[in-house]
Design a protein around this motif. Structure first.
Motif, PDB file in Angstrom:
ATOM      1  N   PHE A   1      -2.980  -8.345 -14.919  1.00  0.00           N
ATOM      2  CA  PHE A   1      -3.767  -8.538 -13.696  1.00  0.00           C
ATOM      3  C   PHE A   1      -5.184  -8.997 -14.022  1.00  0.00           C
ATOM      4  CE2 PHE A   1      -0.547  -7.024 -10.953  1.00  0.00           C
ATOM      5  CZ  PHE A   1      -0.970  -7.226  -9.648  1.00  0.00           C
ATOM      6  N   LYS A   2      -5.816  -8.373 -14.992  1.00  0.00           N
ATOM      7  CA  LYS A   2      -7.177  -8.763 -15.349  1.00  0.00           C
ATOM      8  C   LYS A   2      -7.220 -10.219 -15.810  1.00  0.00           C
ATOM      9  CE  LYS A   2     -10.576  -6.684 -15.878  1.00  0.00           C
ATOM     10  NZ  LYS A   2     -11.798  -6.568 -15.024  1.00  0.00           N
ATOM     11  N   ARG A   3      -6.199 -10.627 -16.552  1.00  0.00           N
ATOM     12  CA  ARG A   3      -6.166 -11.989 -17.085  1.00  0.00           C
ATOM     13  C   ARG A   3      -5.820 -13.025 -16.014  1.00  0.00           C
ATOM     14  NH1 ARG A   3      -1.963 -11.767 -20.844  1.00  0.00           N
ATOM     15  NH2 ARG A   3      -0.540 -12.705 -19.325  1.00  0.00           N
ATOM     16  N   GLU A   4      -4.831 -12.729 -15.176  1.00  0.00           N
ATOM     17  CA  GLU A   4      -4.318 -13.724 -14.231  1.00  0.00           C
ATOM     18  C   GLU A   4      -4.972 -13.651 -12.847  1.00  0.00           C
ATOM     19  OE1 GLU A   4      -2.275 -16.017 -15.216  1.00  0.00           O
ATOM     20  OE2 GLU A   4      -1.901 -15.165 -17.206  1.00  0.00           O
ATOM     21  N   VAL A   5      -5.363 -12.458 -12.413  1.00  0.00           N
ATOM     22  CA  VAL A   5      -5.876 -12.274 -11.047  1.00  0.00           C
ATOM     23  C   VAL A   5      -7.376 -12.023 -11.032  1.00  0.00           C
ATOM     24  CG1 VAL A   5      -5.552 -10.980  -8.880  1.00  0.00           C
ATOM     25  CG2 VAL A   5      -3.609 -11.326 -10.413  1.00  0.00           C
ATOM     26  N   GLY A   6      -7.896 -11.512 -12.164  1.00  0.00           N
ATOM     27  CA  GLY A   6      -9.337 -11.282 -12.243  1.00  0.00           C
ATOM     28  C   GLY A   6      -9.775  -9.900 -11.814  1.00  0.00           C
ATOM     29  N   CYS A   7      -8.813  -8.999 -11.613  1.00  0.00           N
ATOM     30  CA  CYS A   7      -9.145  -7.628 -11.233  1.00  0.00           C
ATOM     31  C   CYS A   7      -8.017  -6.711 -11.697  1.00  0.00           C
ATOM     32  CB  CYS A   7      -9.358  -7.501  -9.725  1.00  0.00           C
ATOM     33  SG  CYS A   7      -7.883  -7.863  -8.733  1.00  0.00           S
ATOM     34  N   THR A   8      -8.234  -5.412 -11.620  1.00  0.00           N
ATOM     35  CA  THR A   8      -7.189  -4.461 -11.987  1.00  0.00           C
ATOM     36  C   THR A   8      -6.207  -4.297 -10.826  1.00  0.00           C
ATOM     37  OG1 THR A   8      -8.306  -2.516 -11.091  1.00  0.00           O
ATOM     38  CG2 THR A   8      -8.894  -3.195 -13.343  1.00  0.00           C
ATOM     39  N   PRO A   9      -5.005  -3.763 -11.086  1.00  0.00           N
ATOM     40  CA  PRO A   9      -4.051  -3.521  -9.991  1.00  0.00           C
ATOM     41  C   PRO A   9      -4.634  -2.639  -8.894  1.00  0.00           C
ATOM     42  CG  PRO A   9      -2.933  -3.348 -12.102  1.00  0.00           C
ATOM     43  CD  PRO A   9      -4.387  -3.481 -12.406  1.00  0.00           C
ATOM     44  N   SER A  10      -5.371  -1.608  -9.272  1.00  0.00           N
ATOM     45  CA  SER A  10      -5.955  -0.706  -8.275  1.00  0.00           C
ATOM     46  C   SER A  10      -6.993  -1.423  -7.423  1.00  0.00           C
ATOM     47  CB  SER A  10      -6.584   0.514  -8.959  1.00  0.00           C
ATOM     48  OG  SER A  10      -5.602   1.273  -9.640  1.00  0.00           O
ATOM     49  N   GLU A  11      -7.803  -2.275  -8.057  1.00  0.00           N
ATOM     50  CA  GLU A  11      -8.804  -3.042  -7.312  1.00  0.00           C
ATOM     51  C   GLU A  11      -8.125  -4.026  -6.362  1.00  0.00           C
ATOM     52  OE1 GLU A  11     -12.319  -3.057 -10.749  1.00  0.00           O
ATOM     53  OE2 GLU A  11     -10.909  -4.729 -10.583  1.00  0.00           O
ATOM     54  N   GLY A  31       0.774  -1.229   0.000  1.00  0.00           N
ATOM     55  CA  GLY A  31       0.000   0.000   0.000  1.00  0.00           C
ATOM     56  C   GLY A  31       0.807   1.282   0.000  1.00  0.00           C
ATOM     57  N   LYS A  32       2.121   1.189  -0.176  1.00  0.00           N
ATOM     58  CA  LYS A  32       2.960   2.388  -0.104  1.00  0.00           C
ATOM     59  C   LYS A  32       3.329   2.941  -1.472  1.00  0.00           C
ATOM     60  CE  LYS A  32       4.941   1.261   4.398  1.00  0.00           C
ATOM     61  NZ  LYS A  32       6.172   1.057   5.186  1.00  0.00           N
ATOM     62  N   LEU A  33       3.072   2.174  -2.537  1.00  0.00           N
ATOM     63  CA  LEU A  33       3.411   2.602  -3.891  1.00  0.00           C
ATOM     64  C   LEU A  33       2.152   2.649  -4.742  1.00  0.00           C
ATOM     65  CD1 LEU A  33       6.592   0.409  -4.563  1.00  0.00           C
ATOM     66  CD2 LEU A  33       6.549   2.809  -3.857  1.00  0.00           C
ATOM     67  N   SER A  34       2.121   3.590  -5.671  1.00  0.00           N
ATOM     68  CA  SER A  34       1.013   3.644  -6.617  1.00  0.00           C
ATOM     69  C   SER A  34       1.162   2.515  -7.630  1.00  0.00           C
ATOM     70  CB  SER A  34       1.004   4.987  -7.339  1.00  0.00           C
ATOM     71  OG  SER A  34       2.151   5.095  -8.189  1.00  0.00           O
ATOM     72  N   GLN A  93      -8.448  -4.059  -2.266  1.00  0.00           N
ATOM     73  CA  GLN A  93      -8.926  -5.253  -1.559  1.00  0.00           C
ATOM     74  C   GLN A  93      -7.962  -5.693  -0.481  1.00  0.00           C
ATOM     75  OE1 GLN A  93      -9.416  -8.116  -4.674  1.00  0.00           O
ATOM     76  NE2 GLN A  93     -11.084  -7.000  -5.670  1.00  0.00           N
ATOM     77  N   ARG A  94      -6.659  -5.625  -0.771  1.00  0.00           N
ATOM     78  CA  ARG A  94      -5.652  -6.166   0.145  1.00  0.00           C
ATOM     79  C   ARG A  94      -5.224  -5.176   1.218  1.00  0.00           C
ATOM     80  NH1 ARG A  94      -7.242  -9.383  -3.008  1.00  0.00           N
ATOM     81  NH2 ARG A  94      -6.349 -11.427  -3.433  1.00  0.00           N
ATOM     82  N   SER A  95      -5.213  -3.880   0.904  1.00  0.00           N
ATOM     83  CA  SER A  95      -4.761  -2.892   1.896  1.00  0.00           C
ATOM     84  C   SER A  95      -5.920  -2.269   2.654  1.00  0.00           C
ATOM     85  CB  SER A  95      -3.949  -1.786   1.215  1.00  0.00           C
ATOM     86  OG  SER A  95      -4.737  -1.097   0.258  1.00  0.00           O
ATOM     87  N   GLY A  96      -7.142  -2.572   2.249  1.00  0.00           N
ATOM     88  CA  GLY A  96      -8.297  -1.967   2.898  1.00  0.00           C
ATOM     89  C   GLY A  96      -8.571  -2.490   4.284  1.00  0.00           C
ATOM     90  N   HIS A  97      -7.874  -3.608   4.682  1.00  0.00           N
ATOM     91  CA  HIS A  97      -8.118  -4.176   5.998  1.00  0.00           C
ATOM     92  C   HIS A  97      -7.389  -3.428   7.096  1.00  0.00           C
ATOM     93  CE1 HIS A  97      -4.264  -5.988   4.924  1.00  0.00           C
ATOM     94  NE2 HIS A  97      -4.051  -6.049   6.216  1.00  0.00           N
ATOM     95  N   GLY A  98      -6.510  -2.505   6.695  1.00  0.00           N
ATOM     96  CA  GLY A  98      -5.728  -1.793   7.708  1.00  0.00           C
ATOM     97  C   GLY A  98      -6.627  -1.041   8.676  1.00  0.00           C
ATOM     98  N   VAL A  99      -6.286  -1.029   9.921  1.00  0.00           N
ATOM     99  CA  VAL A  99      -7.124  -0.421  10.946  1.00  0.00           C
ATOM    100  C   VAL A  99      -6.621   0.969  11.266  1.00  0.00           C
ATOM    101  CG1 VAL A  99      -7.988  -0.622  13.296  1.00  0.00           C
ATOM    102  CG2 VAL A  99      -7.648  -2.660  11.922  1.00  0.00           C
ATOM    103  N   GLU A 100      -7.509   1.939  11.184  1.00  0.00           N
ATOM    104  CA  GLU A 100      -7.157   3.283  11.561  1.00  0.00           C
ATOM    105  C   GLU A 100      -7.072   3.362  13.086  1.00  0.00           C
ATOM    106  OE1 GLU A 100      -8.888   7.850  11.231  1.00  0.00           O
ATOM    107  OE2 GLU A 100      -9.923   6.200  10.267  1.00  0.00           O
ATOM    108  N   GLN A 101      -5.942   3.782  13.577  1.00  0.00           N
ATOM    109  CA  GLN A 101      -5.756   3.843  15.020  1.00  0.00           C
ATOM    110  C   GLN A 101      -6.144   5.218  15.529  1.00  0.00           C
ATOM    111  OE1 GLN A 101      -1.743   2.753  15.874  1.00  0.00           O
ATOM    112  NE2 GLN A 101      -1.806   0.963  14.563  1.00  0.00           N
TER     113      GLN A 101
END
Length: 403
Positions: free
Chosen positions: A376-386, A353-356, A390-398
């Motif tokens: 990404f669309k072909r191999e993972v099923g989503c765009t890099p941004s998506e 989540g630190k790099l664009s 999905q993966r960094s959205g779990h971070g908890v705001e302290q």
């Protein structure tokens, strides 16, 4: 303290090192529990100096037992205190009336060793930086490794054996000794590093000794340290501590103490969350030496936009020969292997989540952001941004309020 059903605003002190990922994960876990339980707790991170000030006012505390003088100062306030420790040996030192949550180092080592054995590596070894000599968590991990390998009736190779090194030894001396040790141990060998900083040092020594990672030396670290990972050219496989769960359990214990219902358990061991498998441990059993050298070249230079012809040139064979060997050994083309390594690297960087997405595309050797998007669309099923969302959205705001 508040009785059951009458809880109001409570001041809760959290005494941990503010800078470490270990502490950040624990604090995030505390915050998750507080929000999920709708508690009116005012959380405040306090420094070691503040913890020992006589005028500190709080209703409960979760503290780092590894910093024993500071923790003892907190416990002397006669308030509800929960201890968190990085080693199970703390159970023998922590007063019985104080609840304790501990990292399960034995489970960390078991997970790392099992992974390396499943990859087909016939030899296992252990490395811990000399600066960690005498630290309980490091000694516990080394001891767990010796027991784990001993139970499998395998020979034990540990860097510290016979090496008169400690925290005062110059870094270059350590690296020279480490390179000699790496050349001497049987290969191929899987090495468990006491933490990711040690794993990163191992990879440096492998490069200095001319050893291929992961085909001669496969490496697994512990703690999933982003800083150590960023310093390494080869991505480090690592055992991920479940620090958020540690924080949640500690907060649950404190909640029970404040309600005077008592904690469910006074001694809790927390196993790892998972093993993050990356390039450093992706050993392929029985690989042709030319494929071994080619894969090591791909892992090391994938970010430079290398192509199949360059891989063939590196191992001094024709393009058709290296393609044939890759299909025999790996079941894929050289291009497919380059793309797989590139995609793995991109996924890891996006999760951080630190790099664009544009920066990740450049660092991983994709020709353009659009090409990475297509892959990404072909191999993972989503765009890099998506994928990143999905993966960094779990971070908890302290949300830590001032006292």
């Amino acid at each position: 303290m508040m009785s059951d059903g009458q809880e109001g605003l409570l001041r809760i002190a959290l005494q941990f090192d503010k800078g470490g990922s270990y502490a950040r994960g624990i604090v995030a876990g505390v915050g998750q529990y507080v929000r999920a339980s709708s508690l009116d707790w005012r959380l405040q991170l306090i420094t070691p100096a503040e913890a020992q000030m006589p005028g500190l006012v709080w209703d409960g505390c979760i503290g780092d037992f590894d910093n024993r003088p500071v923790f003892d100062a907190l416990a002397s306030h006669q308030k509800s205190v929960i201890a968190v420790a990085s080693a199970c040996s703390a159970a023998a030192q922590c007063p019985a009336q104080i609840p304790l949550v501990m990292s399960d180092n034995q489970a960390f080592i078991a997970l790392a060793c099992d992974h390396l054995m499943q990859r087909g590596l016939p030899h296992l070894a252990f490395y811990g930086r000399p600066r960690y000599v005498g630290m309980a968590w490091a000694e516990e991990r080394e001891d767990a490794f010796r027991k784990q390998v001993g139970s499998m009736r395998m020979s034990t190779h540990v860097f510290s054996d016979g090496a008169m090194r400690d925290a005062t030894t110059a870094q270059q001396i350590v690296l020279n000794d480490l390179a000699r040790w790496l050349r001497a141990i049987p290969k191929p060998c899987g090495i468990v590093a006491v933490n990711d900083s040690s794993a990163q040092e191992l990879l440096q020594a492998c490069a200095a000794a001319g050893l291929s990672v992961p085909d001669e030396i496969a490496v697994v670290g512990i703690d999933n340290d982003e800083v150590a990972a960023s310093l390494s050219r080869v991505e480090i496989s690592s055992v991920v501590q479940d620090t958020e769960r540690i924080g949640k359990i500690a907060a649950q214990m404190l909640h029970a103490c404040l309600r005077r219902t008592g904690p469910m358990q006074t001694r809790v061991h927390v196993p790892p969350a998972r093993l993050a498998v990356r390039a450093s441990s992706m050993y392929l059993q029985g690989t042709n030496p030319l494929v071994t050298r080619a894969r090591a070249f791909i892992v090391q230079f994938v970010g430079h936009g290398i192509k199949s012809d360059q891989v063939a040139h590196h191992v001094n064979v024709s393009r058709s020969t290296i393609e044939r060997l890759f299909h025999q050994e790996c079941g894929c083309s050289v291009h497919d292997e380059i793309l797989r390594v590139r995609l793995d690297m991109a996924q890891h960087l996006l999760k951080g989540g630190k790099l664009s997405a544009s920066e990740v595309a450049i660092r991983c050797g994709f020709r353009t952001l659009q090409y990475m998007h297509v892959v990404f669309k072909r191999e993972v099923g989503c765009t890099p941004s998506e994928y990143q969302a999905q993966r960094s959205g779990h971070g908890v705001e302290q949300k830590l309020s001032a006292g």
